[in-house]
Motif scaffolding. Structure first.
Motif, PDB file in Angstrom:
ATOM      1  N   PHE A  13       1.008  -0.691  -0.090  1.00 22.01           N
ATOM      2  CA  PHE A  13      -0.178   0.122   0.000  1.00 22.01           C
ATOM      3  C   PHE A  13       1.007   1.532  -0.354  1.00 22.01           C
ATOM      4  N   GLU A  14       2.338   1.170   1.085  1.00 17.52           N
ATOM      5  CA  GLU A  14       3.108   2.208   1.115  1.00 17.52           C
ATOM      6  C   GLU A  14       3.337   2.552  -0.843  1.00 17.52           C
ATOM      7  N   ASP A  15       3.689   1.730  -1.082  1.00 19.57           N
ATOM      8  CA  ASP A  15       4.025   1.744  -2.515  1.00 19.57           C
ATOM      9  C   ASP A  15       3.436   2.242  -3.958  1.00 19.57           C
ATOM     10  N   TRP A  16       1.873   1.727  -2.987  1.00 19.71           N
ATOM     11  CA  TRP A  16       1.084   2.646  -4.303  1.00 19.71           C
ATOM     12  C   TRP A  16       0.397   4.370  -4.130  1.00 19.71           C
ATOM     13  N   GLN A  17       0.830   4.032  -1.999  1.00 20.48           N
ATOM     14  CA  GLN A  17       0.313   5.766  -2.200  1.00 20.48           C
ATOM     15  C   GLN A  17       1.665   6.614  -2.761  1.00 20.48           C
ATOM     16  N   ALA A  18       2.767   6.431  -2.884  1.00 18.34           N
ATOM     17  CA  ALA A  18       3.961   6.754  -3.881  1.00 18.34           C
ATOM     18  C   ALA A  18       3.987   7.461  -5.121  1.00 18.34           C
ATOM     19  N   LEU A  19       2.895   6.222  -5.185  1.00 13.09           N
ATOM     20  CA  LEU A  19       2.350   6.735  -7.079  1.00 13.09           C
ATOM     21  C   LEU A  19       1.117   7.545  -7.010  1.00 13.09           C
ATOM     22  N   GLY A  20       0.696   8.317  -5.611  1.00 13.53           N
ATOM     23  CA  GLY A  20      -0.344   8.949  -6.222  1.00 13.53           C
ATOM     24  C   GLY A  20      -1.735   8.128  -5.416  1.00 13.53           C
ATOM     25  N   LEU A  21      -1.723   6.723  -5.540  1.00 11.12           N
ATOM     26  CA  LEU A  21      -2.841   5.975  -5.987  1.00 11.12           C
ATOM     27  C   LEU A  21      -3.376   6.123  -6.971  1.00 11.12           C
ATOM     28  N   ASP A  22      -2.272   6.486  -8.113  1.00 12.06           N
ATOM     29  CA  ASP A  22      -3.112   7.115  -9.582  1.00 12.06           C
ATOM     30  C   ASP A  22      -3.538   6.161 -10.527  1.00 12.06           C
ATOM     31  N   GLU A  23      -5.101   6.329 -10.758  1.00  7.53           N
ATOM     32  CA  GLU A  23      -6.158   5.023 -11.434  1.00  7.53           C
ATOM     33  C   GLU A  23      -4.873   4.777 -12.454  1.00  7.53           C
ATOM     34  N   GLU A  24      -4.314   5.457 -13.290  1.00  9.16           N
ATOM     35  CA  GLU A  24      -3.625   4.320 -14.907  1.00  9.16           C
ATOM     36  C   GLU A  24      -1.931   3.927 -13.700  1.00  9.16           C
ATOM     37  N   ARG A  25      -1.493   4.384 -12.724  1.00 13.77           N
ATOM     38  CA  ARG A  25      -0.066   4.273 -12.388  1.00 13.77           C
ATOM     39  C   ARG A  25      -0.322   3.061 -11.373  1.00 13.77           C
ATOM     40  N   CYS A  26      -1.316   3.312 -10.099  1.00 12.50           N
ATOM     41  CA  CYS A  26      -2.156   1.630  -9.557  1.00 12.50           C
ATOM     42  C   CYS A  26      -1.893   0.711  -9.667  1.00 12.50           C
ATOM     43  N   PRO A  27      -1.733  -0.954  -9.633  1.00 17.94           N
ATOM     44  CA  PRO A  27      -1.937  -1.238 -10.390  1.00 17.94           C
ATOM     45  C   PRO A  27      -3.164  -2.236  -9.934  1.00 17.94           C
ATOM     46  N   VAL A  28      -3.461  -1.815  -8.759  1.00 18.00           N
ATOM     47  CA  VAL A  28      -4.299  -2.544  -8.149  1.00 18.00           C
ATOM     48  C   VAL A  28      -5.418  -1.996  -8.375  1.00 18.00           C
ATOM     49  N   ARG A  29      -5.704  -0.574  -8.032  1.00 18.40           N
ATOM     50  CA  ARG A  29      -6.431   0.355  -8.191  1.00 18.40           C
ATOM     51  C   ARG A  29      -7.127  -0.105  -9.402  1.00 18.40           C
ATOM     52  N   ASN A  30      -6.591   0.230 -10.728  1.00 13.55           N
ATOM     53  CA  ASN A  30      -6.872   0.372 -12.155  1.00 13.55           C
ATOM     54  C   ASN A  30      -7.555  -1.295 -12.202  1.00 13.55           C
ATOM     55  N   LEU A  31      -6.947  -2.257 -11.459  1.00 11.37           N
ATOM     56  CA  LEU A  31      -7.852  -3.211 -12.140  1.00 11.37           C
ATOM     57  C   LEU A  31      -9.004  -4.052 -11.004  1.00 11.37           C
ATOM     58  N   LEU A  32      -8.872  -3.742  -9.433  1.00  9.89           N
ATOM     59  CA  LEU A  32     -10.108  -4.001  -8.671  1.00  9.89           C
ATOM     60  C   LEU A  32     -11.656  -3.343  -8.688  1.00  9.89           C
ATOM     61  N   ASP A  33     -10.934  -1.665  -9.598  1.00  9.54           N
ATOM     62  CA  ASP A  33     -11.647  -0.384  -9.910  1.00  9.54           C
ATOM     63  C   ASP A  33     -13.090  -1.682 -11.433  1.00  9.54           C
ATOM     64  N   GLN A  34     -12.533  -2.337 -12.251  1.00  6.75           N
ATOM     65  CA  GLN A  34     -13.092  -3.419 -13.104  1.00  6.75           C
ATOM     66  C   GLN A  34     -13.282  -4.409 -12.266  1.00  6.75           C
ATOM     67  N   ILE A  35     -11.926  -4.957 -12.700  1.00  8.64           N
ATOM     68  CA  ILE A  35     -13.148  -6.450 -12.159  1.00  8.64           C
ATOM     69  C   ILE A  35     -13.268  -6.703 -10.379  1.00  8.64           C
ATOM     70  N   GLY A  36     -13.401  -5.740  -9.780  1.00  8.06           N
ATOM     71  CA  GLY A  36     -14.613  -5.851  -8.611  1.00  8.06           C
ATOM     72  C   GLY A  36     -15.151  -5.135  -8.236  1.00  8.06           C
ATOM     73  N   ASP A  37     -16.059  -5.296  -9.313  1.00 11.06           N
ATOM     74  CA  ASP A  37     -17.529  -4.754  -9.141  1.00 11.06           C
ATOM     75  C   ASP A  37     -18.816  -5.470  -8.972  1.00 11.06           C
ATOM     76  N   ARG A  38     -19.965  -5.223  -8.669  1.00  2.00           N
ATOM     77  CA  ARG A  38     -20.555  -6.501  -8.442  1.00  2.00           C
ATOM     78  C   ARG A  38     -20.889  -7.700  -8.754  1.00  2.00           C
ATOM     79  N   TRP A  39     -20.782  -7.775 -10.933  1.00  2.00           N
ATOM     80  CA  TRP A  39     -20.505  -8.700 -11.622  1.00  2.00           C
ATOM     81  C   TRP A  39     -19.760  -9.385 -11.917  1.00  2.00           C
ATOM     82  N   SER A  40     -18.552  -8.673 -12.267  1.00  2.00           N
ATOM     83  CA  SER A  40     -17.131  -8.766 -12.518  1.00  2.00           C
ATOM     84  C   SER A  40     -17.133 -11.154 -12.720  1.00  2.00           C
TER      85      SER A  40
END
Length: 132
Positions: A11-38
């Motif tokens: 998480f600290e590594d992701w914070q260093a990236l600014g939790l930027d949607e384009e550069r943070c792999p977890v935020r980017n992918l989980l936004d897509q696959i962590g929805d109600r249906w995926s």
């Protein structure tokens, strides 16, 4: 190092990236696959290729519009392959790509956790509701 310590460091590594949607792999992918249906659709496709109507029956409370939208997003993300056969009417089959199949293990871990702890979570929610 235990899982919580490792996760906290990541998480600290992701914070260093600014939790930027384009550069943070977890935020980017989980936004897509962590929805109600995926995850439900990925789990349904883990059993093998399925046609649209079979997926609609497998997840009965998803609307056709949302099913289409979610399958398109999973296809764009490289997790699902859409195979259109030139028949009349066209026959469309959906299946997991190799990338989608590689997600089956992590998804199974999450599913196992959910099944194991579901009753405890439901109980905690009931207690919180009583306290409110």
């Amino acid at each position: 190092m235990d899982a919580c310590t490792t996760l906290g460091a990541k998480f600290e590594d992701w914070q260093a990236l600014g939790l930027d949607e384009e550069r943070c792999p977890v935020r980017n992918l989980l936004d897509q696959i962590g929805d109600r249906w995926s995850m439900l659709l990925l789990a349904a496709l883990a059993g093998g290729p399925k046609r649209f109507s079979a997926l609609a029956r497998a997840v009965p409370d998803i609307s056709k519009r949302m099913l289409t939208q979610t399958l398109r997003m999973l296809e764009v993300s490289g997790l699902v392959h859409r195979d259109v056969q030139p028949t009349v009417p066209p026959s469309v089959t959906y299946s997991l790509t190799p990338l989608g199949r590689s997600f089956a293990g992590p998804l199974l871990g999450l599913v196992d956790w959910a099944e194991t702890h579901f009753a405890a979570v439901v109980e905690a929610r009931a207690q919180a509701k009583k306290a409110a």
